[in-house]
Scaffold this active site. Structure first.
Site, PDB file in Angstrom:
ATOM      1  N   GLY A 199      35.372  36.590  28.675  1.00 30.82           N
ATOM      2  CA  GLY A 199      34.357  36.438  28.828  1.00 30.82           C
ATOM      3  C   GLY A 199      33.834  37.610  29.498  1.00 30.82           C
ATOM      4  O   GLY A 199      32.850  37.683  29.414  1.00 30.82           O
TER       5      GLY A 199
ATOM      6  N   GLU B 151      33.952  39.123  37.399  1.00 23.88           N
ATOM      7  CA  GLU B 151      33.187  38.961  39.237  1.00 23.88           C
ATOM      8  C   GLU B 151      33.480  39.728  39.617  1.00 23.88           C
ATOM      9  O   GLU B 151      33.070  39.907  41.071  1.00 23.88           O
ATOM     10  CB  GLU B 151      32.952  37.968  39.676  1.00 23.88           C
ATOM     11  CG  GLU B 151      34.853  37.858  40.440  1.00 23.88           C
ATOM     12  CD  GLU B 151      36.158  37.355  39.124  1.00 23.88           C
ATOM     13  OE1 GLU B 151      35.605  37.036  38.370  1.00 23.88           O
ATOM     14  OE2 GLU B 151      36.555  36.727  40.234  1.00 23.88           O
TER      15      GLU B 151
ATOM     16  N   GLU C 206      30.212  34.019  36.598  1.00 21.29           N
ATOM     17  CA  GLU C 206      30.652  35.641  37.778  1.00 21.29           C
ATOM     18  C   GLU C 206      29.568  35.280  38.697  1.00 21.29           C
ATOM     19  O   GLU C 206      30.471  36.045  39.439  1.00 21.29           O
ATOM     20  CB  GLU C 206      30.462  35.751  36.759  1.00 21.29           C
ATOM     21  CG  GLU C 206      31.333  36.239  34.985  1.00 21.29           C
ATOM     22  CD  GLU C 206      32.685  36.138  35.782  1.00 21.29           C
ATOM     23  OE1 GLU C 206      32.839  36.350  36.597  1.00 21.29           O
ATOM     24  OE2 GLU C 206      33.056  35.070  34.603  1.00 21.29           O
TER      25      GLU C 206
HETATM   26  N1  BES Z   1      38.066  36.313  36.417  1.00 14.58           N
HETATM   27  C1  BES Z   1      37.191  35.449  35.599  1.00 14.58           C
HETATM   28  C2  BES Z   1      37.993  37.082  34.765  1.00 14.58           C
HETATM   29  C3  BES Z   1      39.524  37.490  34.184  1.00 14.58           C
HETATM   30  C4  BES Z   1      39.988  35.819  34.268  1.00 14.58           C
HETATM   31  C5  BES Z   1      39.623  37.967  34.688  1.00 14.58           C
HETATM   32  C6  BES Z   1      41.748  36.042  33.837  1.00 14.58           C
HETATM   33  C7  BES Z   1      41.130  38.833  34.408  1.00 14.58           C
HETATM   34  C8  BES Z   1      42.076  37.745  33.327  1.00 14.58           C
HETATM   35  C9  BES Z   1      35.977  34.933  35.249  1.00 14.58           C
HETATM   36  O1  BES Z   1      35.148  34.704  36.484  1.00 14.58           O
HETATM   37  C10 BES Z   1      36.390  34.479  34.166  1.00 14.58           C
HETATM   38  O2  BES Z   1      36.871  33.135  34.882  1.00 14.58           O
HETATM   39  N2  BES Z   1      35.900  33.859  33.540  1.00 14.58           N
HETATM   40  C11 BES Z   1      35.594  33.409  32.181  1.00 14.58           C
HETATM   41  C12 BES Z   1      34.540  32.551  31.642  1.00 14.58           C
HETATM   42  C13 BES Z   1      34.185  31.988  32.893  1.00 14.58           C
HETATM   43  C14 BES Z   1      32.459  31.389  32.395  1.00 14.58           C
HETATM   44  C15 BES Z   1      34.926  30.307  32.920  1.00 14.58           C
HETATM   45  C16 BES Z   1      36.323  34.000  31.101  1.00 14.58           C
HETATM   46  O3  BES Z   1      36.317  35.041  31.266  1.00 14.58           O
HETATM   47  O4  BES Z   1      37.205  33.625  29.688  1.00 14.58           O
HETATM   48 ZN    ZN Z   2      35.665  33.156  37.244  1.00 19.09          ZN
END
Ligand code: BES
Ligand code: ZN
Length: 882
Positions: free
Chosen positions: A267, A270, A304
């Site tokens: 999604g 950060e 984020e």
């Molecule tokens: N840190 C994650 C993104 C991420 C996840 C990067 C796995 C690499 C591998 C980010 O903060 C996150 O959690 N994003 C979620 C959305 C959130 C609203 C729960 C996502 O990308 O689904």
């Molecule tokens: Zn996250």
């Protein structure tokens, strides 16, 4: 080629790093196929590490072009470089610098981690282990360094050059090139590094922090899409203010940049001062985004942003601690959305999501604790358990110690661990300290997998005027954990008298505070609480607000559910009562379809829902949620074994038709009444009215297809916003026939070229519950505008088919499983993370009835037998079959 044996990483084997990297100076010369990266690292031995060991840096697919130690080129015999590793045979004892030059090809990067291209832009994704695809590094979250990044690029190709931190310098160079230097003063792990280069448009705004510092906010998007970024910008400013007001957290850099890209595995991410987003979570206009898209943008932007404190300023010691940042930050974004919108509606939505995704995970072969103890591929542990159950644990902690101590504990956490890489124990120690409570038992939630089943039995004693409630718990076994211990489960409860009045709780078996708060702690296998002074048989409302992530069994008697639906002052349990009544009706219909049992008597239930449609205008979003029947996935989870998706589909539809028929005129009236002549606004109140209106339309169509088609056609033609348009299209999609195909064609023509809208067009077709859909999905995947390289498009077709079209995915001829199997294998060499995620759709194969179970297992076995599997897919297939 055989698949390599998985390399298990274990929490028990965590060791501090032997070397530290205090500063990281990057010099990155962007080029489509030959990007040059020079990394100057200031290294020294970690006093807490082992002495005398050589230095080994992580790499992934790297080509080494040069290597200097303390400014002098190293002799080839003094080191060993492979694509995956750079080892210095002997590392100095005194601090030293290493200058590493690598060459990478962003255009060839289809897995979308490391440095890659999205459209004409360059961007990065480094979490969890992507930085090692840019340069050799100690690519682990407990190595914190201060980064300076110089980016050089062709100015016409990439006029915008961004990285973490504050802008330090920029200028033009010869031959149409230019550069920018960014300095990030906050030490960070490599997974938070980011870089963007491209020709992008942007919108800007200034945010003044509580202490009076100005922060320059910017959101970068594809040229021409700037207008669609304003809602995201507004959400960002609201999130920044909310974190100041609610957690006392201010932003810390001079700039905060967000970049939206169309090719993104997740999604959003950060990265410090430079969040990179899937454009789905940035771009919105009334004509192209639905109300739930707006809500998603608000939540992800906030999530984020909140990571800046919970994730970046305080990061994770190792990847086993992922819930430390993700569970906590999901909790924070849920609280933000609750405050911005409706707390009850948010809670119901969050619990629905937890049950839909996390409960099945927790009861199947991929079950793991919120803090896993072992992994083969960390990317497979960004799961509903780490995220959503992780957030529930924070919520329980807050419930147990109370709001004030929770806030004090958070303050202490920020104070104590700012600038460090922390653990779950570090986090919990803060709450134990401020509340003077021993949280040892609570900690078990982090280590023990599986969803506890809480059983409630009650008995009313007419003579003694007492009500005895026995609460018991047990947790079914999960992989690697056969024996489960009782957990500390906070159970919020209330008793209601005959006329719906709330009874005071008094019991010798519960503490005064338990009675006063209506919150009992179940810490043992079983506990009986006898409430005194209960004048008549009461109705118990248990697990109010879903106070713990457990299954509550059995559901109350139908009479009690009807009463709870009528007068429970906990909106979550009012909604839950409606869900339980719907489940009861659907399962009665399953029995009657199977020839055992009569059709259910739904009159009282329908009457309650009719009143809701008539009077629901004061909280239409809640009314819409309460009218929505449990999904097929909900039903499958409740059945638990020998699942036959076809019969569940039929039984559910039979209730839809009956309900639509029984409430027809009221639904039609609601649909007419709730139409809005005012210009579209995405606020929660307006969205709620649209939700109830569209839920009404859906049920009208279920009860009277001809009327539904006429209403849906008109709504489809007249709609000026995507919420109403897509809702109408969804109704037509279910009804089938020429009207449907005509609507799909017009929709495509109207939005061709708008990828995020066309994703909806793909997804809706992939979820049509009829036999011809599998062939349709194959056709969709042969289209020119389908591509395996774009994750949103793949998810909109394959993801939607596998997760939201149970009757077709689980087709009895195995065609759905074969479709998934083939796509996973074709996708795996290109984008293993995405392939592995799609494959998890098969994780509940053991809960299916025998024929489907065999077919699904065979598909998983064929995947596992395929040559050259990625670690990601290999890991999912192996564990799913174990
Ligand atoms: N840190 C994650 C993104 C991420 C996840 C990067 C796995 C690499 C591998 C980010 O903060 C996150 O959690 N994003 C979620 C959305 C959130 C609203 C729960 C996502 O990308 O689904
Ligand atoms: Zn996250």
């Amino acid at each position: 080629m055989r698949n390599p044996p998985p390399q298990a990483v274990r929490l028990s084997e965590y060791r501090p790093t032997d070397f530290l990297i205090d500063t990281v100076d990057l010099d990155i010369c962007l080029h489509r196929t030959q990007t040059r990266v020079v990394a100057r690292l200031a290294l020294r031995r970690n006093p807490k590490g082992r002495a005398d060991v050589p230095l080994t840096l992580d790499g992934d697919g790297l080509v080494l072009r040069g290597l200097k130690l303390n400014g002098r080129a190293m002799d080839a015999g003094d080191y060993d470089a492979t694509p995956d590793r750079l080892a210095l045979h002997k590392a100095p004892d005194a601090p030293f610098t290493l200058e590493i030059e690598t060459e990478i090809d962003p255009s060839a990067n289809t897995q979308l981690t490391g440095l890659y291209r999205s459209g004409s832009a360059y961007c990065t994704q480094c979490e969890a282990e992507g930085f090692r695809r840019i340069t050799y590094f100690l690519d682990r979250p407990d190595v914190l360094g201060v980064y300076t990044t110089r980016i050089e690029a062709d100015k016409s190709e990439a006029p915008v050059l961004l990285s973490n931190g504050n802008p330090a310098q920029s200028g033009d160079l010869a031959d149409g090139r230019h550069f920018a230097v960014w300095r990030d003063p906050f030490p960070k792990p490599s997974y938070l590094f980011a870089l963007v280069g491209g020709d992008l448009g942007c919108i800007r705004r200034t945010f003044t922090t509580r202490s009076g510092r100005d922060v320059a906010l910017a959101i970068y998007v594809e040229h021409g899409k700037e207008d669609r970024a304003h809602y995201a910008m507004d959400a960002l400013a609201r999130a920044m203010r909310w974190d100041e007001d609610t957690f006392g957290r201010e932003y810390d850099l001079d700039v905060f940049n967000i970049v939206a890209v169309s090719d993104f595995n997740m999604g959003a991410m950060e990265n410090k001062g430079l969040n990179i987003f899937n454009d789905k979570y940035v771009l919105a206009s009334p004509q192209t985004a639905t109300d739930s898209d707006y809500a998603g943008i608000e939540a992800v932007i906030a999530h984020e942003y909140f990571h800046n404190w919970t994730g970046n300023r305080i990061t994770c010691r190792d990847w086993f601690q992922l819930c430390l940042k993700e569970g906590l930050t999901v909790f924070r974004d849920q609280e933000f959305s609750s405050d911005q919108r409706s707390r009850a509606v948010e809670r119901i939505g969050d619990v629905r999501g937890l049950r839909l995704a996390q409960f099945p995970e927790d009861s199947g072969p991929l079950a793991h604790p919120v803090r896993p103890e072992v992994y083969n591929e960390i990317n497979n542990f960004y799961t509903a358990t780490v995220y959503e159950k992780g957030a529930e644990l924070i919520r329980m902690l807050k419930t147990l110690i109370g709001d004030a101590d929770f806030r004090r504990g958070m303050d202490l956490y920020f104070e104590r661990f700012d600038g460090t890489a922390a653990t779950v124990e570090d986090f919990l120690s803060c709450f134990a300290d401020v509340s003077a409570r021993d949280l040892t038992h609570f900690t078990l939630w982090y280590a023990q997998a599986g969803t506890p089943i809480v059983t409630a039995k009650s008995a009313y004693d007419e003579n003694a005027k007492s009500f005895a409630l026995t609460l018991s718990q047990h947790t079914p076994p999960t992989p690697g954990q056969s024996d489960k211990r009782p957990l500390l489960i906070p159970i919020s409860l209330a008793l209601f008298g005959e006329n719906g009045e709330r009874l005071d709780l008094a019991s010798p078996d519960a503490s005064a505070s338990e009675c006063a708060r209506g919150l009992v702690e179940l810490a043992t296998a079983s506990r009986t609480i006898t409430f005194a002074g209960v004048a008549s048989r009461p109705v118990a409302s248990l697990l109010r607000g879903f106070s713990a992530p457990v299954r509550l069994e059995p559901a109350p008697l139908s009479d009690d559910l009807e009463r709870l639906l009528a007068f429970d002052d906990d909106p979550f349990n009012r909604w839950q009562a409606a869900q339980s009544l719907a489940l009861r009706s659907i399962f009665a219909r399953v029995d009657s379809l199977r020839g055992s049992g009569a059709a259910p008597d739904d009159r009282a239930f329908f009457d309650a829902l009719r009143r809701l449609v008539e009077t629901g205008d004061d909280d239409p979003a809640f009314a819409a949620q309460t009218l929505a029947l449990p999904s097929e996935t909900d039903l499958a989870r409740e059945v638990g074994q020998n699942v036959d998706p076809d019969i569940l589909f039929c039984a559910r539809n039979s209730l839809r038709r009956a309900l639509g028929g029984a409430l027809g005129d009221r639904l039609e009236a609601a649909h007419a009444r709730l139409g809005d002549a005012r210009p579209y606004s995405p606020d929660a109140a307006s969205a709620g009215r649209r939700a109830l209106r569209n839920a009404s339309l859906d049920l009208v169509a279920a009860g009277d297809p001809a009327k539904g088609e006429a209403l849906a056609k008109r709504q489809f033609d007249d709609a000026t916003n995507m919420t109403d348009k897509l809702a109408a299209l969804a109704v037509l999609a279910l009804l089938g026939g020429d009207a449907r195909e005509a609507a799909f064609t017009r929709f495509y023509e109207q939005f061709a070229g708008d990828a995020l809208v066309i994703d909806k067009w793909f997804a809706l077709q992939s979820t049509i519950p009829e036999e011809a859909t599998t062939a349709r999905v194959h056709r969709l995947m042969r289209r020119d505008d389908f591509s395996l390289l774009n994750p949103n498009r793949v998810r909109s077709v394959v993801g939607a088919f596998a997760s939201a079209n149970p009757t077709r995915f689980h087709a009895l001829d195995g065609s759905g499983y074969t479709l998934l199997e083939n796509i996973v294998l074709e996708l795996d060499p290109k984008n293993p993370q995405l392939a592995a995620r799609l494959l998890t759709a098969l994780r509940s194969w053991r809960t299916l009835e025998a024929r489907r179970r065999d077919l699904a297992e065979a598909a998983l076995r064929r995947v596992l037998a395929a040559p050259n599997l990625s670690r990601d897919v290999n890991d999912i297939a192996t564990r799913a079959l174990a």
